[in-house]
Design an enzyme around this catalytic site. Sequence first.
Site, PDB file in Angstrom:
ATOM      1  N   HIS B  49       0.832  -1.350  -0.092  1.00 31.07           N
ATOM      2  CA  HIS B  49       0.028   0.070  -0.023  1.00 31.07           C
ATOM      3  C   HIS B  49       0.928   1.313   0.047  1.00 31.07           C
ATOM      4  O   HIS B  49       0.473   2.387  -0.769  1.00 31.07           O
ATOM      5  CB  HIS B  49      -0.825  -0.237   1.386  1.00 31.07           C
ATOM      6  N   TYR B  52       4.299   0.576  -3.202  1.00 27.06           N
ATOM      7  CA  TYR B  52       4.147   0.234  -4.496  1.00 27.06           C
ATOM      8  C   TYR B  52       5.150  -0.689  -4.874  1.00 27.06           C
ATOM      9  O   TYR B  52       5.683  -0.695  -6.199  1.00 27.06           O
ATOM     10  CB  TYR B  52       4.034   1.580  -5.239  1.00 27.06           C
ATOM     11  N   HIS B  95     -10.344   2.637  -1.056  1.00 24.84           N
ATOM     12  CA  HIS B  95     -10.446   2.424   0.563  1.00 24.84           C
ATOM     13  C   HIS B  95     -11.274   0.933   0.175  1.00 24.84           C
ATOM     14  O   HIS B  95     -12.400   0.830   0.745  1.00 24.84           O
ATOM     15  CB  HIS B  95     -11.254   3.445   1.045  1.00 24.84           C
ATOM     16  N   ASN B  96     -10.745   0.025  -0.543  1.00 23.96           N
ATOM     17  CA  ASN B  96     -11.551  -1.352  -0.945  1.00 23.96           C
ATOM     18  C   ASN B  96     -11.755  -2.046   0.202  1.00 23.96           C
ATOM     19  O   ASN B  96     -12.684  -2.581   0.512  1.00 23.96           O
ATOM     20  CB  ASN B  96     -10.842  -2.073  -2.092  1.00 23.96           C
ATOM     21  N   ARG B 116      -8.310  15.169   2.304  1.00 23.20           N
ATOM     22  CA  ARG B 116      -7.224  15.485   3.125  1.00 23.20           C
ATOM     23  C   ARG B 116      -6.101  15.671   2.088  1.00 23.20           C
ATOM     24  O   ARG B 116      -5.149  16.512   1.976  1.00 23.20           O
ATOM     25  CB  ARG B 116      -6.658  14.937   4.381  1.00 23.20           C
ATOM     26  N   GLN B 240     -10.788   2.487  10.191  1.00 19.13           N
ATOM     27  CA  GLN B 240     -10.842   3.527  10.965  1.00 19.13           C
ATOM     28  C   GLN B 240     -12.346   4.229  10.976  1.00 19.13           C
ATOM     29  O   GLN B 240     -13.116   3.531  10.294  1.00 19.13           O
ATOM     30  CB  GLN B 240      -9.916   4.822  10.341  1.00 19.13           C
ATOM     31  N   ASP B 268      -0.661  15.199   5.266  1.00 18.33           N
ATOM     32  CA  ASP B 268      -1.651  14.609   5.880  1.00 18.33           C
ATOM     33  C   ASP B 268      -1.303  13.332   6.454  1.00 18.33           C
ATOM     34  O   ASP B 268      -0.350  12.624   5.883  1.00 18.33           O
ATOM     35  CB  ASP B 268      -3.242  14.783   5.095  1.00 18.33           C
ATOM     36  N   ASP B 495      -5.336   7.913 -11.646  1.00 17.68           N
ATOM     37  CA  ASP B 495      -5.613   6.677 -11.918  1.00 17.68           C
ATOM     38  C   ASP B 495      -5.811   5.774 -10.734  1.00 17.68           C
ATOM     39  O   ASP B 495      -4.846   6.007  -9.698  1.00 17.68           O
ATOM     40  CB  ASP B 495      -4.850   5.954 -13.008  1.00 17.68           C
ATOM     41  N   GLY B 532      -2.229   9.146  -8.648  1.00 16.22           N
ATOM     42  CA  GLY B 532      -3.195   7.964  -8.743  1.00 16.22           C
ATOM     43  C   GLY B 532      -2.709   6.988  -7.464  1.00 16.22           C
ATOM     44  O   GLY B 532      -2.130   7.576  -6.531  1.00 16.22           O
TER      45      GLY B 532
END
Lengths: 232, 738
Positions: B49, B52, B95-96, B116, B240, B268, B495, B532
């Site tokens: 995450h 990458y 946010h799958n 944010r 969260q 952020d 993307d 992206g």
Amino acid sequence: MKAAVIVSPGSNCDRDVQVALRQSAGSDPIMHWHGDANLPDVDLIVVPGGFSYGDYLRAGALAAQSPVIREVVARANQGVPVLGICNGFQILTECGLLPGVLMRNAGLKFICRDVDLRVEATDTVFTRDYVNGQIIRIPVAHNEGNYFADDDTLNRLDGEDRVAFRYCSPEGAVTAADNPNGAARNIAGILNEGRNVLGMMPHPERLADAMLGGTDGRPMFDGLVEALATAA
Amino acid sequence: MNETTPTITPEIVAEHGLTPEEYERVLRIMGREPKMTELGIFSVMWSEHCSYKSSKFWLKKLPTEAPWVICGPGENAGVIDIGDGKACIFKMESHNHPSFIEPYQGAATGVGGIMRDVFTMGARPVANMNALRFGAPEHPKTRHLVSGVVAGIGGYGNCMGIPTVGGEMNFDPSYNGNILVNAMTVGIADQDKIFYSAAAGLGNAVVYVGSKTGRDGIHGATMASAEFDDDSEDKRPTVQVGDPFTEKLLLEACLELMATDAIIAIQDMGAAGLTSSSVEMSDKGGVGIEFDLDQVPVREEAMTPYEIMLSESQERMLMVVKPGREDMARAIFEKWELDFAIIGRVTDTNRLVLKSGGEVVCDIPVPPLVAEAPEYERPWVPTPPSPVLAAADALAGIDISPTEALAKLVASPDLCSRRWVWEQYDHMVMGDTVRRPGGDAAIVRVHGTDRALAITTDCTPRYCVADPVQGGRQAVAEAWRNLTASGAKPLAITDNMNFGNPERPEIMGQFAGCIEGMTEACLALDFPVVSGNVSLYNETNGTGILPTPAIGGVGLIEDVNDDLTGTGFAARDDAIVVIGDTAGHLGRSMLLRVFSDSQSDAGAPPPVDLDAERRNGDFVRDLIVNGRVSACHDVSDGGILVAIAEMALSGGIGADISPPDTGMPALAWLFGEDQARYIVTSNAPDDLLAAAKSAGIPAIVVGTTGGAVLTMGDGNSISLSDLRNAHESWLPDYMAVV
């Protein structure tokens, strides 16, 4: 006309009202912070929409305790026009300027769309530029717009001609099918006894610019400017 | 977890999602065994995450430059020039995993996080969009997930007072165990007031603002970097909890402070919270950062350094403030009733040093933590090609009249009206939504100007799975087409690459193919990628989702008073003109998906001719900008007849359609999904056809607007009211079932 827009933490239609007032009045309203009880002398007070205090506890309940709201109540009692839109309407019921409460929508969902309203009272500074019985198209955007009051209060509101707007069909029929949120007697906006305080769930400031798809909200602001400029 | 764990065992390393080889690399960088907090920091920074690691190799191939690009990928969001000294800042993010586990909070915090990312760069968010994918409608969880995700997106955006102006939503069984929630935010800033994240200035205060830190979301980034199995429900505590009211205050406080000159850098706290924000600020600035964790505002007692650094509590920001400006900054945040704490200083050591109770609990050299993060060129195999279906073969066994087919298609889950969704979003607040949801692109005026932004999200996963290269092209081309059909000049995209497990070569093949197709389309259409996000491991028990490279596109309308043409038919007796070639391509079409038993989702997807896209689109945009058409709509899912039906419903005017004599089956001509096509209407079709002819653009008159019926003659008709009922009722009826 000098107007003040009350800004609370979580207000989010304050700028929209500012734009609508500027368009009709030609000058900017005062954007007044909720924590400042020293409200300048103004001809109009607007309590705008949004999610003051995140709607925590109950929509409008916490903002109704703001220092400036005590002053708004005092001014209203002296006859200064006060307009509460959406969350502003909720705050005005919570602080006792208007009767009743706004409960969660009957459909239990937030609803944002244009609705048709029948103008029920035109002898006010807010509605003088409309015609009695006129059908206007104004958007709603709320989760708690389901107006409720006991039958005595509702009868009194009706008897004293204090319902300003009702949800209706495009032809003006007041039916359950055209009631977006379950409000008692399709009530979308009400007046106080002195007719100088209006609370309404629909957002007239959102359709006061042809580019946004309509101008049925504009006569409210034009009418206020005319009435209050004359009075001053 | 505590700081006194004596030894790091292989089990602890595995629990942190690190391979033995990756842990060897940690040991080499540290020169010793890491402490627990240090291991936690490596774990999240090197998670898929945050790092990458599987996708970086491929992402580097995407075109990211154009004269109007101010800042491409690498910052919190992409920045483009929209004229008059204004910049548009935008990004889409997934946010799958959290949304599947806890749909309301997962979706809500996805929206909060992407907003944010945009306002941390100095922009006021002006529009939210989303791209949603759910499992089969008949799957027992789908209703619950749709309901929760839509309410969560609305709950957060509505409270913030940022309009949610559109998006897309599809259903497919491949998402049964892995829904996709991709949220996009578009903001506007002054070009001379854009904020970046590079920390600077030895001794400057590092300030924490916003909500207090709790124990929520610890290891969220690691959770989002793994497949689901039957125990995924147990991961609920890693999701969260959002507080949009606090974020609204944070937005206003940040913008108020940004209007001064106090901020040197700001970032952020998103995934991996305080860890990733501090590492990014220090790495980008080439400096070190030292924190006293005892100064971090916490909402629970006895939080360990490990928990503080890995918490993903929402609505927090980290910034470096100019010396002497701290008190002024503090006063602004206190006015908005937010925490403001100086938690550390900028150092010249290039190290992230954390102290707690006077002890050093972490001391990591930042450059290798970032630069030596694993990067994999994972093995991949190309997706085998699907055969091109001949129209006659595709239609074998389908015996239905065009209007019957149309009525069913517009009432199908993927083509029905999304009104039930967008009426739960405040799409009008801020008073600049010129075009509301439901058209080709949302149009939002740049406040106080005559300019406007057109915004769209697009992807056709059923094409991508059959041919990732064509699918990648098509996703970008469709975004470009939707902006074009709105009269906008397409400028750039963000993307959101949603795929399955990258450790499987066929999944990496999908990824590589989509990147190749997207790259070709971005280059051909001058439509670079400026930001992206990648979401991998969207698999449950070994079954991956359809490859879904969701594209968020932004375009510019120079004069919203003049250059605006609607989707709906605007007048009666206008000629209806199809721009672009129709070959009747039915492979992977909605027609087959809905009506074919044997060939549902079969065959090759329609090929995308990027030269034709460019030519036809530029021609159509010129027509719109010069006021030569009365309505315009792009042709996509469902082909020509669905597009015409949408125009008729939107304008409340019917049409009389006469398909040309092409020799191809009528259903192929009406419902084929050939690309690079638009439908326009005009009261001067001869001029339009002549202009098309001289420009070498295929154009043909196929009918006339008017009446309250869609008809093709010979009793083959359907009234607009029947069509509207079919189109509007599927989703509310579906959601009404308890």
